[in-house]
Design an enzyme around this catalytic site. Structure first.
Site, PDB file in Angstrom:
ATOM      1  N   ASP A   1       0.871  -1.167   0.000  1.00  0.00           N
ATOM      2  CA  ASP A   1       0.000   0.000   0.000  1.00  0.00           C
ATOM      3  C   ASP A   1       0.924   1.238   0.000  1.00  0.00           C
ATOM      4  O   ASP A   1       2.081   1.141   0.428  1.00  0.00           O
ATOM      5  CB  ASP A   1      -0.880  -0.032   1.256  1.00  0.00           C
TER       6      ASP A   1
ATOM      7  N   ASP B   1      -0.023   5.025   0.818  1.00  0.00           N
ATOM      8  CA  ASP B   1      -0.229   6.038   1.861  1.00  0.00           C
ATOM      9  C   ASP B   1      -0.073   5.430   3.249  1.00  0.00           C
ATOM     10  O   ASP B   1      -0.803   4.514   3.621  1.00  0.00           O
ATOM     11  CB  ASP B   1      -1.635   6.647   1.731  1.00  0.00           C
TER      12      ASP B   1
ATOM     13  N   SER C   1      -5.751   5.778  -4.034  1.00  0.00           N
ATOM     14  CA  SER C   1      -5.677   7.223  -4.256  1.00  0.00           C
ATOM     15  C   SER C   1      -5.225   7.552  -5.682  1.00  0.00           C
ATOM     16  O   SER C   1      -4.246   7.000  -6.182  1.00  0.00           O
ATOM     17  CB  SER C   1      -4.693   7.852  -3.272  1.00  0.00           C
TER      18      SER C   1
END
Ligand SMILES: [Mg+2]
Length: 273
Positions: A31, A33, A159
């Site tokens: 991942d 963030d 995102s």
């Protein structure tokens, strides 16, 4: 931003988790963030600015429904790791606020779920102009070490900004593939906890989930990794503390770490499939 990697020809490597048996792995999906880049706090602050403005417009501030957004607990439980529109819907629903969904091109506002999501993005972009996002200090060496061990590495993020931030911080050049929210939208992939984003990322590394590790800081992402059948699910609890670690384990993390420093040390070349 996928690059040809030769990942399919990587020899398998073996990770030694805390469990009794080492596992053969070919790839690690990260991942972005909160795991590779220190952006989770910027996201949480942008959500707070967007949600609090809308709560003031839509609810009585003195009622439970209208109390300000909690950018700690509510962010982690309801928003973190989800796509922008799913994060907005998840939080608003938790407060009993059922807005029309609207459309992805709705301007920033409080009339539709997409408008709230657009307001958050407006706040996030403004925050980035004031303060660039930094890479966590151990990340470059971690990625170099994994690559030296023959393990393919990729980033997967809901995102739309992740690819851009990873490129600007020069992390992208250490990754074999990046799949961010722009690709998620193009492919129509569902939001976490559905594992579709992670499965697509592993596919681009030519590594099945059963031969891959997944590294996540959000509970909903850990759950997605579990559902996707990843061989090893590593929770990242950068804030430290038992409550955060327990939350990630409860969602299915095999192990929880506070940073990525120890990850390459657990990996060595293996011979088996
Ligand atoms: Mg995260």
């Amino acid at each position: 931003m996928e690059r040809s990697t030769g990942a399919g020809t990587h020899e398998q490597a073996t990770v030694e988790p805390p469990g009794p048996r080492p596992r053969s792995l070919r790839a690690v999906v990260f991942d972005a963030d909160g795991v590779l880049i220190d952006s989770a706090g910027v996201h949480a602050a942008a959500w707070k600015r967007a949600f609090d403005a809308c709560l003031r417009a839509l609810a009585d501030r003195d009622s439970p429904q209208g109390r300000p957004f909690d950018d700690g607990d509510e962010y982690r439980r309801l928003v973190d790791g989800r796509s922008r529109v799913e994060g907005a819907r998840s939080f608003l629903t938790s407060r009993g606020l059922y807005l029309p969904l609207g459309a992805p091109d709705d301007p920033p506002g409080c009339d539709t779920v997409w408008a709230v999501a657009a307001r958050k993005d407006q706040m996030f972009v403004a925050a980035l102009r004031e303060r660039p996002v930094r890479v966590f200090p151990e990340v470059p060496e971690t990625l170099h070490a994994l690559r030296r061990a023959g393990v393919a590495c990729a980033a997967a993020s809901a995102s739309r900004h992740a690819g851009e931030l990873l490129a600007a911080s020069r992390v992208a050049e250490l990754l074999d593939a990046v799949v961010d929210g722009t690709e998620v939208a193009r492919l129509g992939l569902p939001s976490k906890p559905d594992p579709a984003l992670f499965l697509e990322t592993a596919r681009r590394l030519a590594a099945p989930p059963s031969a891959s590790a997944l590294v996540e800081d959000a509970a909903v992402g850990v759950e997605a990794a579990r559902r996707g059948g990843f061989a090893l699910v590593i929770g990242v609890n950068r804030a430290g503390g038992r409550a955060g670690a327990d939350r990630l384990r409860a969602c299915g993390a095999d192990t929880v770490v506070e940073n990525l420093t120890g990850l390459p040390g657990r990996i060595r070349r293996g011979s088996g499939p």
